[in-house]
Motif scaffolding. Structure first.
Motif, PDB file in Angstrom:
ATOM      1  N   GLU A 130       0.833  -1.211   0.000  1.00  0.00           N
ATOM      2  CA  GLU A 130       0.000   0.000   0.000  1.00  0.00           C
ATOM      3  C   GLU A 130       0.863   1.255   0.000  1.00  0.00           C
ATOM      4  O   GLU A 130       0.611   2.210  -0.734  1.00  0.00           O
ATOM      5  CB  GLU A 130      -0.939   0.029   1.197  1.00  0.00           C
ATOM      6  CG  GLU A 130      -1.842   1.261   1.205  1.00  0.00           C
ATOM      7  CD  GLU A 130      -2.604   1.461   2.512  1.00  0.00           C
ATOM      8  OE1 GLU A 130      -3.418   2.406   2.584  1.00  0.00           O
ATOM      9  OE2 GLU A 130      -2.376   0.692   3.461  1.00  0.00           O
ATOM     10  N   SER A 131       1.894   1.244   0.829  1.00  0.00           N
ATOM     11  CA  SER A 131       2.750   2.428   0.913  1.00  0.00           C
ATOM     12  C   SER A 131       3.488   2.667  -0.399  1.00  0.00           C
ATOM     13  O   SER A 131       3.677   3.809  -0.813  1.00  0.00           O
ATOM     14  CB  SER A 131       3.747   2.278   2.064  1.00  0.00           C
ATOM     15  OG  SER A 131       4.644   1.210   1.825  1.00  0.00           O
ATOM     16  N   GLN A 136       0.793   6.162   0.693  1.00  0.00           N
ATOM     17  CA  GLN A 136       0.043   6.465   1.900  1.00  0.00           C
ATOM     18  C   GLN A 136      -0.089   5.194   2.732  1.00  0.00           C
ATOM     19  O   GLN A 136       0.118   4.096   2.231  1.00  0.00           O
ATOM     20  CB  GLN A 136      -1.360   6.989   1.555  1.00  0.00           C
ATOM     21  CG  GLN A 136      -2.235   5.944   0.870  1.00  0.00           C
ATOM     22  CD  GLN A 136      -3.601   6.482   0.491  1.00  0.00           C
ATOM     23  OE1 GLN A 136      -3.747   7.680   0.227  1.00  0.00           O
ATOM     24  NE2 GLN A 136      -4.608   5.623   0.476  1.00  0.00           N
ATOM     25  N   THR A 138      -2.548   3.474   6.147  1.00  0.00           N
ATOM     26  CA  THR A 138      -3.748   3.602   6.961  1.00  0.00           C
ATOM     27  C   THR A 138      -3.487   3.001   8.333  1.00  0.00           C
ATOM     28  O   THR A 138      -3.111   1.831   8.452  1.00  0.00           O
ATOM     29  CB  THR A 138      -4.936   2.890   6.299  1.00  0.00           C
ATOM     30  OG1 THR A 138      -5.155   3.447   4.993  1.00  0.00           O
ATOM     31  CG2 THR A 138      -6.196   3.056   7.145  1.00  0.00           C
ATOM     32  N   GLU A 141      -8.437   4.217  11.567  1.00  0.00           N
ATOM     33  CA  GLU A 141      -9.370   4.730  10.564  1.00  0.00           C
ATOM     34  C   GLU A 141      -8.821   5.960   9.845  1.00  0.00           C
ATOM     35  O   GLU A 141      -9.537   6.615   9.085  1.00  0.00           O
ATOM     36  CB  GLU A 141     -10.708   5.077  11.228  1.00  0.00           C
ATOM     37  CG  GLU A 141     -11.415   3.873  11.849  1.00  0.00           C
ATOM     38  CD  GLU A 141     -12.732   4.257  12.488  1.00  0.00           C
ATOM     39  OE1 GLU A 141     -13.020   5.469  12.565  1.00  0.00           O
ATOM     40  OE2 GLU A 141     -13.469   3.351  12.915  1.00  0.00           O
ATOM     41  N   THR A 142      -7.546   6.254  10.081  1.00  0.00           N
ATOM     42  CA  THR A 142      -6.948   7.464   9.510  1.00  0.00           C
ATOM     43  C   THR A 142      -5.915   7.096   8.452  1.00  0.00           C
ATOM     44  O   THR A 142      -5.105   6.193   8.654  1.00  0.00           O
ATOM     45  CB  THR A 142      -6.275   8.315  10.607  1.00  0.00           C
ATOM     46  OG1 THR A 142      -7.213   8.556  11.648  1.00  0.00           O
ATOM     47  CG2 THR A 142      -5.799   9.647  10.039  1.00  0.00           C
ATOM     48  N   THR A 143      -5.960   7.805   7.329  1.00  0.00           N
ATOM     49  CA  THR A 143      -4.997   7.598   6.253  1.00  0.00           C
ATOM     50  C   THR A 143      -3.995   8.754   6.258  1.00  0.00           C
ATOM     51  O   THR A 143      -4.378   9.927   6.304  1.00  0.00           O
ATOM     52  CB  THR A 143      -5.707   7.529   4.890  1.00  0.00           C
ATOM     53  OG1 THR A 143      -6.603   6.412   4.883  1.00  0.00           O
ATOM     54  CG2 THR A 143      -4.691   7.355   3.757  1.00  0.00           C
ATOM     55  N   LYS A 145      -0.711  10.535   4.306  1.00  0.00           N
ATOM     56  CA  LYS A 145       0.111  10.654   3.115  1.00  0.00           C
ATOM     57  C   LYS A 145       1.580  10.612   3.501  1.00  0.00           C
ATOM     58  O   LYS A 145       1.987  11.221   4.493  1.00  0.00           O
ATOM     59  CB  LYS A 145      -0.185  11.966   2.382  1.00  0.00           C
ATOM     60  CG  LYS A 145      -1.561  12.019   1.713  1.00  0.00           C
ATOM     61  CD  LYS A 145      -1.589  11.149   0.469  1.00  0.00           C
ATOM     62  CE  LYS A 145      -2.930  11.287  -0.261  1.00  0.00           C
ATOM     63  NZ  LYS A 145      -2.987  10.383  -1.455  1.00  0.00           N
TER      64      LYS A 145
END
Length: 330
Positions: A130-131, A136, A138, A141-143, A145
């Motif tokens: 993902e990174s 970004q 996660t 519940e916060t993503t 950048k």
């Protein structure tokens, strides 16, 4: 003070790039090929997968480059017991505030050395994926950048070693290049031995570029011209890996299980433009494409068991493609 022209700005960037090479060379002996590929990845926003034996100055190279470019650097040792939270971070409870807060992991840096990346299980590899792809992460519940530039330099053990988890094709494809790192030549190894046996040797590299300069260089690379014939040449190279029989590669077709993905076309284009820029040209030559073809394609062309049994390598397949597909025939 008079504002400098675009030509003067480009010349200044060329000079700074030369100084970067010289400054890194004061710390790391040899390994120019690895160094050039790291610069290519950094300035074209592409991640690099390194494969080679231990002790080839990979960590020292990345650490030195981070200092010369004034970037944050973290080394993450991938192990079988590593958890995704150890990589990206987690939520912790703050007793003083009676609330949960985010504790960011080591992935929050500009340059990441993911050492022995294929020793970690699938969940950790997915977190890294993902990174790499989204820039970004996660947490809860916060993503968040990731800072720019962001480059993952991963090292991989040979897949036949005990305790390895082969990287899935989808994750391999996220790497712009897979670079094979070899031993130093005799002269370079002699110099390393002399330097490292001197326990008083210390050198702190100077900062040459900063994030603003990196953005300017990326902008200059984006201006490099590629003719339509060269663009079509790149497409033909990639399609030859997918449909080898259509290109007269009948023998090679028996060994190819999967051809290169669309990312191969994109990365061949970007890498070729960097090669042209580093040679102080604003246009791409066929030789630029050929010079990066192996590193861009070698992990994207998947061979079958027949190839392994017959001793056929990906390098041989790519060499055959480069011989068959020529710019004049596009």
């Amino acid at each position: 003070m008079a504002e400098i022209t675009d030509k003067e700005r480009t010349e200044l960037l060329y000079t700074k790039l030369k100084q970067v090479r010289e400054e890194v060379g004061k710390v790391v002996i040899g390994q120019e090929y690895m160094f050039n590929r790291l610069l290519l990845g950094l300035f074209t926003n592409g991640h690099i997968l390194l494969e080679g034996v231990p002790g080839l100055a990979k960590t020292l190279m990345v650490n030195t480059l981070a200092k010369v470019l004034h970037l944050d650097f973290n080394r993450i040792q991938f192990t079988p017991d590593l958890l995704p939270a150890d990589l990206i971070g987690t939520m912790i409870y703050n007793q003083a505030k009676s609330d949960f807060e985010v504790k960011k992991g080591p992935i929050f840096a500009n340059l990441i050395l993911a050492d022995e990346v294929n020793r970690s299980p699938a969940k950790v590899q997915a977190a890294l994926l993902e990174s790499m792809q989204e820039r970004q992460v996660t947490i809860g519940e916060t993503t968040f950048k990731l800072d720019s530039p962001f480059l993952v330099l991963a090292t991989q053990n040979p897949v036949d070693q005990e305790g390895t988890y082969p990287l899935p094709e989808a994750q391999m494809d996220r790497f712009m290049m897979k670079v094979h790192v070899d031993y130093l030549d005799k002269e370079s190894e002699l110099e390393v031995m002399r330097r490292m046996s001197n326990m008083n040797f210390r050198y702190e590299p100077k900062t040459i570029l900063d994030k603003g300069d990196i953005a300017l260089i990326r902008n200059e690379i984006n201006k490099v011209n590629m003719s339509e014939s060269l663009e079509k040449y790149i497409i033909e190279l990639v399609f030859a890996s997918r449909r080898p029989k259509e290109y007269g590669l009948n023998d090679e077709a028996e060994y190819i299980q999967y051809g290169a993905s669309t990312r191969a076309s994109i990365n061949l284009n970007l890498a070729s433009k960097f090669i042209a820029f580093s040679n102080q040209r604003d246009y791409v030559l066929p030789e630029d494409v050929k010079s990066v073809a192996y590193d861009v394609l070698n992990h994207r062309i998947i061979l079958n068991y027949e190839a392994e049994a017959d001793g056929v390598t990906t390098r041989q397949i790519i060499e055959s493609i480069l011989r068959k597909v020529t710019i004049g025939k596009v």
